[in-house]
Design a protein around this motif. Structure first.
Motif, PDB file in Angstrom:
ATOM      1  N   HIS B  35     -45.216 -75.991 -44.546  1.00 35.73           N
ATOM      2  CA  HIS B  35     -44.808 -76.461 -45.935  1.00 35.73           C
ATOM      3  C   HIS B  35     -43.948 -77.567 -45.974  1.00 35.73           C
ATOM      4  N   VAL B  37     -41.217 -79.104 -48.691  1.00 39.13           N
ATOM      5  CA  VAL B  37     -40.108 -78.805 -49.582  1.00 39.13           C
ATOM      6  C   VAL B  37     -39.306 -79.891 -49.922  1.00 39.13           C
ATOM      7  N   GLN B  39     -35.846 -81.746 -52.047  1.00 38.64           N
ATOM      8  CA  GLN B  39     -34.573 -81.308 -53.042  1.00 38.64           C
ATOM      9  C   GLN B  39     -33.807 -82.542 -53.402  1.00 38.64           C
ATOM     10  N   LEU B  45     -34.466 -76.568 -54.937  1.00 38.32           N
ATOM     11  CA  LEU B  45     -35.856 -76.641 -54.282  1.00 38.32           C
ATOM     12  C   LEU B  45     -36.814 -76.872 -55.191  1.00 38.32           C
ATOM     13  N   TRP B  47     -41.133 -76.773 -54.224  1.00 34.51           N
ATOM     14  CA  TRP B  47     -42.085 -76.586 -53.333  1.00 34.51           C
ATOM     15  C   TRP B  47     -43.279 -77.657 -53.437  1.00 34.51           C
ATOM     16  N   ARG B  50     -48.451 -76.930 -48.785  1.00 35.31           N
ATOM     17  CA  ARG B  50     -48.684 -76.346 -47.428  1.00 35.31           C
ATOM     18  C   ARG B  50     -50.116 -76.604 -47.078  1.00 35.31           C
ATOM     19  N   TYR B  97     -37.878 -81.770 -46.717  1.00 33.79           N
ATOM     20  CA  TYR B  97     -37.823 -80.769 -45.718  1.00 33.79           C
ATOM     21  C   TYR B  97     -39.243 -80.378 -45.230  1.00 33.79           C
ATOM     22  N   LEU B 110     -40.964 -68.283 -44.358  1.00 35.15           N
ATOM     23  CA  LEU B 110     -40.754 -69.444 -44.126  1.00 35.15           C
ATOM     24  C   LEU B 110     -39.257 -69.290 -43.188  1.00 35.15           C
ATOM     25  N   TRP B 113     -36.849 -74.214 -40.783  1.00 35.83           N
ATOM     26  CA  TRP B 113     -36.852 -75.375 -41.471  1.00 35.83           C
ATOM     27  C   TRP B 113     -36.153 -76.598 -40.724  1.00 35.83           C
ATOM     28  N   GLY B 114     -36.778 -77.738 -41.173  1.00 33.21           N
ATOM     29  CA  GLY B 114     -36.020 -79.142 -40.374  1.00 33.21           C
ATOM     30  C   GLY B 114     -34.893 -79.472 -41.103  1.00 33.21           C
ATOM     31  N   GLN B 115     -34.141 -80.261 -40.810  1.00 36.34           N
ATOM     32  CA  GLN B 115     -32.969 -80.894 -41.320  1.00 36.34           C
ATOM     33  C   GLN B 115     -33.202 -81.850 -42.828  1.00 36.34           C
TER      34      GLN B 115
END
Lengths: 109, 123
Positions: B35, B37, B39, B45, B47, B50, B97, B110, B113-115
């Motif tokens: 996915h 996402v 911000q 957040l 979406w 995906r 993200y 989920l 998550w990455g940074q």
């Protein structure tokens, strides 16, 4: 597209209990919307707390619980700790897609 | 340890294009759903979309605000997912993200998550 609504902000005292809710513009939130809850602290990526309404991860503190309440998804924090101050987001399944709520800023004061 | 590392963000002019990457490790990438996402600064957040595994024909889904402009793909041989962003607008400025869950379907969380990587759309 579905609009998901959360309380913009809430305040709770340390040791208290607070319930955050998540409503859908399409009607009552059900288990078929697979509500997820995420916590996000400043400068950090979101962290999953609750999935499929009420399921917890191994890292989810016991004081967090998820449920359906009055047609909404709900996240309840019992015995709030100062470190619970954060933004909380719900995520609903929407026919193959997903939709986030606007988030609730929880202040512990 | 599960890791997701986004890259490719930067400054782009309105109307331009950018491709983000998300390199994964520590889990069976080919069997996972990825996915994206985003911000915006100080906002919530959102979406984006995906992509499912090969077993589900790499099926994609997108949020309304990006449908037709953004495309998600994956290269299982490189354990990497991509977000191709075209016709960029100032409102696409955000931290992007990637996230993942096991298998297919909404029952899976989920959980990683990455940074994030920052995209700025400005003239």
């Amino acid at each position: 597209q579905t609009v998901v609504t959360q309380e913009p902000s809430m305040t709770v005292s340390p040791g208290g209990t607070v319930t955050l809710t998540c409503a859908s513009s399409t009607g009552a939130v059900t288990s078929g919307d697979y509500p997820n809850w995420f916590q996000q602290k400043p400068g950090q990526a979101p962290r999953s707390l609750i999935y499929s309404t009420s399921n917890k991860h191994s890292w989810t503190p016991a004081r967090f619980s998820g449920s359906l309440l009055g047609g909404k998804a709900a996240l309840t924090l019992s015995g709030v700790q100062p470190e619970d101050e954060a933004d909380y987001y719900c995520l609903l399944y929407d026919g193959g897609a997903r939709v986030f709520g606007g988030g609730t800023k929880l202040t512990v004061l | 340890e599960v890791q997701l590392v986004e890259s490719g963000g930067g400054l782009v002019h309105p109307g331009g294009s950018l491709r983000l990457s998300c390199a994964a490790s520590g889990f069976t990438f080919s069997g996972s759903t990825l996915h994206w996402v985003r911000q915006a600064s100080g906002k919530g957040l959102e979406w984006i979309g995906r992509i499912r595994p090969k077993t589900n024909n790499y099926a994609t889904a997108y949020g309304a605000s990006v449908k037709g402009r953004f495309t998600i793909s994956r290269d299982d041989s490189k354990d990497t997912t991509y977000l191709q962003m075209n016709s960029l607008k100032s409102e696409d400025t955000a931290l992007y993200y990637c996230s993942r869950h096991e298998a297919v379907g909404p029952t899976w969380p989920l959980d990683s998550w990455g940074q994030g990587t920052l995209v700025t759309v400005s003239s």
